[in-house]
Scaffold this active site. Structure first.
Site, PDB file in Angstrom:
ATOM      1  N   GLY A  40     -24.374 -22.488  26.381  1.00  0.00           N
ATOM      2  CA  GLY A  40     -23.338 -23.096  27.215  1.00  0.00           C
ATOM      3  C   GLY A  40     -22.735 -24.343  26.603  1.00  0.00           C
ATOM      4  O   GLY A  40     -22.637 -25.368  27.282  1.00  0.00           O
ATOM      5  N   HIS A 152     -23.228 -29.931  26.537  1.00  0.00           N
ATOM      6  CA  HIS A 152     -23.714 -28.760  27.259  1.00  0.00           C
ATOM      7  C   HIS A 152     -22.993 -28.637  28.591  1.00  0.00           C
ATOM      8  O   HIS A 152     -22.720 -29.634  29.265  1.00  0.00           O
ATOM      9  CB  HIS A 152     -25.225 -28.837  27.487  1.00  0.00           C
ATOM     10  CG  HIS A 152     -25.824 -27.496  27.757  1.00  0.00           C
ATOM     11  ND1 HIS A 152     -25.747 -26.878  28.995  1.00  0.00           N
ATOM     12  CD2 HIS A 152     -26.484 -26.631  26.946  1.00  0.00           C
ATOM     13  CE1 HIS A 152     -26.340 -25.705  28.931  1.00  0.00           C
ATOM     14  NE2 HIS A 152     -26.794 -25.526  27.700  1.00  0.00           N
ATOM     15  N   HIS A 153     -22.696 -27.400  28.969  1.00  0.00           N
ATOM     16  CA  HIS A 153     -21.971 -27.140  30.217  1.00  0.00           C
ATOM     17  C   HIS A 153     -22.751 -27.636  31.433  1.00  0.00           C
ATOM     18  O   HIS A 153     -22.171 -27.882  32.498  1.00  0.00           O
ATOM     19  CB  HIS A 153     -21.708 -25.634  30.351  1.00  0.00           C
ATOM     20  CG  HIS A 153     -20.455 -25.303  31.108  1.00  0.00           C
ATOM     21  ND1 HIS A 153     -19.982 -26.076  32.151  1.00  0.00           N
ATOM     22  CD2 HIS A 153     -19.571 -24.291  30.984  1.00  0.00           C
ATOM     23  CE1 HIS A 153     -18.871 -25.537  32.631  1.00  0.00           C
ATOM     24  NE2 HIS A 153     -18.602 -24.452  31.942  1.00  0.00           N
ATOM     25  N   ALA A 154     -24.068 -27.811  31.289  1.00  0.00           N
ATOM     26  CA  ALA A 154     -24.867 -28.311  32.411  1.00  0.00           C
ATOM     27  C   ALA A 154     -24.484 -29.738  32.782  1.00  0.00           C
ATOM     28  O   ALA A 154     -24.772 -30.190  33.893  1.00  0.00           O
ATOM     29  CB  ALA A 154     -26.359 -28.242  32.074  1.00  0.00           C
TER      30      ALA A 154
END
Length: 482
Positions: A40, A152-154
């Protein structure tokens, strides 16, 4: 004297990505890295008009990491890789690791720049450190410089990222000594036992809500016809939202690999809005119609036409009271009308499909079930995601920054976003920056085998759509940045 000193108020960090724990949706994205094909990593490529002052740039990053402490925080997960992880200020945070400077090799062209960015993007982030890296890339023509940010997409969704960048970029080229100066956040050490106590405590706190939901379900049985109708509508919606019921993928785009390939385009946002007004559709409908038109032409040129293909779009469920960071998105599924040659009919078909997708009864199912899914091991989560994410196209459109922005004395001329490839053939992301819509295309090298032809087809696909927004059919259209 700073503004805070003048008012007697304490300078403090931004209200951005301030939650101490990951949400369930963020957790699912974080665990996606269990499968290399589902990483991600989100990226932003900025083009600056000049070389920034390096000392100012380093200071700006140091300041930004105090204004938005998430950039100093690492992910602390349970030893079993289950439940929602926590964010904690890294006691070993080292800006020297996160901020890099390199010089572009080759001919210094945009193509050379994108190849370098592909390589940077495909390199995994260090999970033991705050999950982001910033790279200044020198050696572009005319003294310009690129800045490549990957994270990171988080950390956040696209809208949250723009909210953060808008507050951390400067509105002036000159140094501003009056900026807020919050202190450095204190390092945090979280033990595995502390994390598991917090996770179990959250599950205990969810019990009243789950009991209340159960009671409401039982009460609904007082009106059995209405309850049955609601349950059936929701039950039929779940497979559609989960991607278990979708058109077959294109044979031409069927292969998947670990190879990312970047392309960058720009188009006048005024032309996109004019077409939206002329067709009584949204900007997003026009954007999708241009993309799908490009796919139609590409399939025809490659001798493999198709009628439909699976398309996914993010649907924002962000509310005004939600924090600016983190992911507040659901998934909408479309049967991309690749076989429709008429651009007007294609726009209207997409408009109707998007309307239906936004009102699916189960549209927010992953947020609803996320607290349960977060307890699944990453390998099991990815087995489920792999069956539900085989889209030929994922496309998002994020509002950008509608004013001039600067970083360490350099003006940001363009912002090109690049999303990850979670099982899809092509990820398209558009951000509007100060009147120009910047489009970043990330395509799987095994799925799109002729990148130059694909770019030509996208330009033609947007051209036929944007021509509807003018009286004479003349348009500047989509331009490849190379």
């Amino acid at each position: 004297m700073s503004e805070a000193e003048a008012t007697g108020e304490e300078d403090r960090p931004l209200e951005w990505a301030s939650e101490p724990h990951m949400s369930s949706v963020d957790t699912i994205m974080w665990r996606g890295d269990t499968d290399r094909r589902m990483r991600g990593t989100i990226c932003m490529l900025e083009i600056w008009d000049c070389d920034p002052d390096w000392d100012r740039l380093v200071a700006a990053h140091e300041w930004g990491s105090r204004m938005a402490p998430r950039f100093r925080q690492r992910v602390v997960d349970s030893p079993f890789g289950t439940g929602t992880p926590s964010w904690a200020v890294d006691p070993d945070f080292d800006l020297h690791y996160h901020l890099r400077r390199i010089r572009l090799g080759g001919d210094g062209s945009m193509r050379e720049l994108l190849v370098t960015c592909e390589q940077l993007a495909m390199t995994a982030l260090d999970a033991a450190r705050p999950p982001w890296e910033g790279t200044v890339i020198e050696g572009l023509p005319d003294g310009k410089v690129a800045y490549f940010l990957k994270a990171h997409h988080a950390l956040t969704d696209g809208l949250g990222a723009i909210i953060g960048l808008a507050q951390l970029h400067s509105p002036t080229r000159e140094h501003n000594p009056g900026k807020p100066q919050p202190p450095s956040p204190d390092p945090v050490n979280i033990s595995s036992l502390d994390l598991m106590r917090r996770q179990l405590g959250e599950e205990v706190r969810r019990i009243p809500h789950r009991v209340d939901t159960t009671i409401k379900g039982v009460r609904a049985l007082a009106h059995p016809r209405r309850a049955l109708s609601t349950a059936l509508r929701y039950g039929r919606s779940v497979p559609r939202v989960a991607g278990l019921v979708s058109p077959p993928g294109s044979p031409l785009l069927a292969h998947r690999s670990l190879s990312w390939r970047f392309s960058a385009f720009e188009v006048s946002f005024a032309e996109v809005k004019a077409t939206a007004a002329a067709t009584k559709a949204s900007v997003n409908d026009v954007y999708l119609a241009g993309l799908i038109g490009g796919f139609r032409i590409y399939h025809e040129r490659m001798g493999s036409p198709v009628d439909t293909m699976p398309v996914a779009i993010p649907i924002s469920v962000r509310r005004p009271e939600d924090p600016a960071g983190g992911n507040r998105i659901a998934v909408g599924r479309l049967a991309g009308p690749v076989g429709i040659a008429d651009p007007f009919e294609r726009v209207l078909t997409i408009r109707e499909q998007v309307r239906v997708a936004r009102h699916e009864p189960a549209v927010d199912i992953f947020n609803t079930l996320g607290s349960v899914m977060a307890w699944l091991p990453g390998s099991m989560l990815m087995q489920f995601s792999g069956t539900a994410s085989q889209n030929d196209l994922q496309a998002s459109n994020v509002p950008g920054i509608p004013w001039d922005t600067y970083v360490a004395g350099a003006k940001v001329e363009r912002m090109f976003p690049f999303g990850p490839l979670p099982g899809c053939a092509v990820m398209a992301t558009m951000i509007t920056h100060n009147g120009t819509a910047c489009l970043g295309i990330n395509s799987d090298g095994a799925a799109v085998t002729d990148l130059d032809l694909f770019a030509e087809c996208l330009i033609e696909g947007f051209g036929e759509v944007l021509a509807m927004g003018t009286d004479d059919g003349e348009t500047t259209g989509l331009q490849r940045v190379e």
